[in-house]
Design an enzyme around this catalytic site. Structure first.
Site, PDB file in Angstrom:
ATOM      1  N   GLU A  31      -0.287   4.942  -0.431  1.00  0.00           N
ATOM      2  CA  GLU A  31      -1.234   6.124  -0.706  1.00  0.00           C
ATOM      3  C   GLU A  31      -0.424   7.315  -0.631  1.00  0.00           C
ATOM      4  O   GLU A  31       0.312   7.486   0.332  1.00  0.00           O
ATOM      5  CB  GLU A  31      -2.483   6.207   0.280  1.00  0.00           C
ATOM      6  CG  GLU A  31      -3.617   5.212  -0.060  1.00  0.00           C
ATOM      7  CD  GLU A  31      -4.956   5.508   0.771  1.00  0.00           C
ATOM      8  OE1 GLU A  31      -4.729   6.397   1.976  1.00  0.00           O
ATOM      9  OE2 GLU A  31      -5.893   4.885   0.520  1.00  0.00           O
ATOM     10  N   TYR A  51       0.781  -1.196   0.109  1.00  0.00           N
ATOM     11  CA  TYR A  51      -0.186  -0.031   0.061  1.00  0.00           C
ATOM     12  C   TYR A  51       0.896   1.079   0.076  1.00  0.00           C
ATOM     13  O   TYR A  51       1.719   1.555   0.854  1.00  0.00           O
ATOM     14  CB  TYR A  51      -0.919  -0.020   1.049  1.00  0.00           C
ATOM     15  CG  TYR A  51      -2.505  -0.247   0.800  1.00  0.00           C
ATOM     16  CD1 TYR A  51      -3.123   0.965   0.290  1.00  0.00           C
ATOM     17  CD2 TYR A  51      -3.025  -1.135   1.281  1.00  0.00           C
ATOM     18  CE1 TYR A  51      -4.492   1.053   0.197  1.00  0.00           C
ATOM     19  CE2 TYR A  51      -4.340  -1.423   0.922  1.00  0.00           C
ATOM     20  CZ  TYR A  51      -5.059  -0.324   0.167  1.00  0.00           C
ATOM     21  OH  TYR A  51      -6.294  -0.373  -0.111  1.00  0.00           O
ATOM     22  N   ASP A  83      -6.906  13.113 -25.710  1.00  0.00           N
ATOM     23  CA  ASP A  83      -7.063  11.554 -25.221  1.00  0.00           C
ATOM     24  C   ASP A  83      -6.127  10.819 -26.179  1.00  0.00           C
ATOM     25  O   ASP A  83      -6.728  10.473 -27.143  1.00  0.00           O
ATOM     26  CB  ASP A  83      -8.307  10.943 -24.941  1.00  0.00           C
ATOM     27  CG  ASP A  83      -8.247   9.666 -24.366  1.00  0.00           C
ATOM     28  OD1 ASP A  83      -7.262   8.832 -24.493  1.00  0.00           O
ATOM     29  OD2 ASP A  83      -9.256   9.182 -24.080  1.00  0.00           O
ATOM     30  N   THR A 107      -3.586   5.383 -22.171  1.00  0.00           N
ATOM     31  CA  THR A 107      -3.363   4.104 -21.510  1.00  0.00           C
ATOM     32  C   THR A 107      -1.957   3.841 -21.803  1.00  0.00           C
ATOM     33  O   THR A 107      -1.386   4.347 -22.841  1.00  0.00           O
ATOM     34  CB  THR A 107      -4.442   3.092 -22.264  1.00  0.00           C
ATOM     35  OG1 THR A 107      -4.286   3.032 -23.649  1.00  0.00           O
ATOM     36  CG2 THR A 107      -5.911   3.560 -21.791  1.00  0.00           C
ATOM     37  N   LYS A 130      -2.489  -0.816 -25.638  1.00  0.00           N
ATOM     38  CA  LYS A 130      -2.837  -0.595 -27.039  1.00  0.00           C
ATOM     39  C   LYS A 130      -1.449  -0.468 -27.729  1.00  0.00           C
ATOM     40  O   LYS A 130      -0.752  -1.182 -27.497  1.00  0.00           O
ATOM     41  CB  LYS A 130      -3.511   0.793 -27.065  1.00  0.00           C
ATOM     42  CG  LYS A 130      -4.964   0.744 -26.313  1.00  0.00           C
ATOM     43  CD  LYS A 130      -5.698   1.938 -26.674  1.00  0.00           C
ATOM     44  CE  LYS A 130      -6.939   1.837 -26.085  1.00  0.00           C
ATOM     45  NZ  LYS A 130      -7.265   1.965 -24.622  1.00  0.00           N
ATOM     46  N   ARG A 133      -1.970  -2.959 -18.701  1.00  0.00           N
ATOM     47  CA  ARG A 133      -2.933  -1.989 -18.890  1.00  0.00           C
ATOM     48  C   ARG A 133      -3.050  -1.091 -17.727  1.00  0.00           C
ATOM     49  O   ARG A 133      -2.883  -1.457 -16.289  1.00  0.00           O
ATOM     50  CB  ARG A 133      -4.573  -2.913 -18.753  1.00  0.00           C
ATOM     51  CG  ARG A 133      -4.510  -3.966 -19.549  1.00  0.00           C
ATOM     52  CD  ARG A 133      -5.777  -4.838 -19.315  1.00  0.00           C
ATOM     53  NE  ARG A 133      -7.096  -4.086 -19.795  1.00  0.00           N
ATOM     54  CZ  ARG A 133      -7.408  -3.829 -20.893  1.00  0.00           C
ATOM     55  NH1 ARG A 133      -6.947  -4.656 -22.009  1.00  0.00           N
ATOM     56  NH2 ARG A 133      -8.508  -3.175 -21.257  1.00  0.00           N
TER      57      ARG A 133
END
Length: 392
Positions: free
Chosen positions: A47, A45, A198, A224, A227, A233
């Site tokens: 954050e 974790y 985008d 992303t 692609k 991903r």
């Protein structure tokens, strides 16, 4: 106890190994990317942001982050190198959709206006579809394409002047031609709007120089990392330095909690690979392959939207065949060829049926396909369609 999960994983591995993959948003990652994403970093974790973050959003909310701090900063530095930019970068978005949500909320409030490309004419779900958060949160207007399927920049300007949006968005999921970022930027300045790009589909082409770059023109850029970037991903957000604090805050704590450090590791490996000459040559081949395949369909009498392609994908308009995109997609699946149904501009069929299919060359180029291979596959697709027409 043996898990059934791995049976399905093996079946999917076999499908990916043996099928001809033509879905424009898919690709095959390297073993190094898979090793990174499947690593012990999934346990951590973290954050917050690395302490060296050049904004006010610095520091983690958990201990034990010394190594993921270094890794995340390395990932950020690499992505600036990939695109040769000094734009601020955030590598934490879980997906392209997450990146778009955070990007919007960094500079907009619910009810503000966005001008984007309509989903049915080549845009993306997160560009204002009524069933998506973007269409629910923001006041959407859409620019159009002309009869040949090209973006109509006069229509963009006319809609911008009419609707006075706070943000103008360029980017698409089914558009095969060059996006004129300079023209979009000029229109955004004229109406006092933020300009966002985008580039999820064409990011690899931008990195390799096969598509003009939005850096230096756009205020915010999302993408992303799969692609055409051929990585894990996930999502990225780039922005002009003056928007860095707003973007970071919109990602965490605005729209996400803990980042996925194993995925960030995969993004870092992806960036390392994208910095190589081998990768750039791969993208050049993707574009050559796409042009060759689209030209073969034209030679066989098919209608290709816009009459060809400048990038890694094209749309095949099946209207003249009388077949739906859904039917062709399903029949090709039975023949080991995978692609997706897609609306064509001004489609009269529903998005569940469609009058076209979308074809991309990035994945099979990764497997070593060249122009002759894609010409052969076009012939195989044609044979299936002709057989379907005879049975109809």
């Amino acid at each position: 106890m043996a898990s059934k999960v791995f049976d399905w994983i093996e079946k999917e591995r076999q499908r990916q190994e043996h099928n001809i993959e033509l879905i424009a948003s898919e690709n095959f990652v390297s073993e190094d990317v898979m090793r990174a994403v499947g690593s012990c970093l999934t346990n951590k974790y973290s954050e917050g942001y690395p302490p060296e973050r050049p904004t006010g959003n610095r520091g983690r909310y958990y201990g034990g982050c010394v190594y993921v701090d270094e890794l995340e900063q390395y990932c950020c530095d690499l992505w600036q190198e990939v695109f040769n930019t000094d734009y601020h970068v955030n590598v934490q978005p879980h997906s392209g959709s997450s990146a778009n949500l955070a990007a919007y909320l960094s500079v907009l409030k619910p009810g503000d206006g966005i001008l984007a490309m309509d989903l049915n004419n080549g845009g993306h779900l997160t560009h204002g579809s009524a069933v998506n958060f973007s269409g629910k949160l923001f006041r959407m207007a859409f620019y159009d394409v002309n009869a040949q399927g090209f973006i109509d920049m006069e229509d963009v300007r006319r809609k911008a002047l009419e609707h006075k949006p706070q943000l103008i968005l360029a980017g698409a999921s089914a558009y095969s031609r060059i996006l004129d970022f300079a023209a979009f930027s000029e229109i955004a300045r004229e109406v006092g709007a933020y300009f966002m790009v985008d580039m999820a589909h064409i990011a690899g082409l931008v990195a390799a120089g096969d598509h003009p770059s939005p850096f230096g023109l756009a205020d915010i850029i999302t993408t992303t990392t799969h692609k055409t970037l051929r990585g894990t991903r996930g999502g990225l957000i780039f922005c002009k330095p003056e928007l860095a604090k707003k973007v970071d805050s919109a990602v965490f704590p605005g729209t996400q909690g803990g980042p996925l450090q194993h995925v960030i590791a995969g993004k870092a490996v992806t960036a390392e690979e994208a910095c190589t000459e081998e990768y750039r040559e791969y993208i050049h081949q993707v574009v050559r392959n796409c042009k060759a395949m689209s030209q073969e369909f034209l030679r066989r009498g098919y209608q290709v939207v816009t009459g060809g392609t400048d990038n890694h994908l094209f749309l095949l308009d099946l209207t003249a065949t009388g077949l739906t995109g859904k039917a062709v997609q399903e029949e090709l699946d039975r023949h080991g060829i995978t692609l997706n149904k897609n609306c064509v501009p001004h489609d009269t069929r529903s998005p569940q049926q469609t009058s076209g299919v979308r074809i991309g060359t990035a994945a099979m180029t990764t497997k070593g396909y060249k122009e002759a291979d894609f010409i052969r596959v076009a012939g195989e697709i044609d044979a299936v369609i002709q057989e379907m027409k005879q049975k109809a």
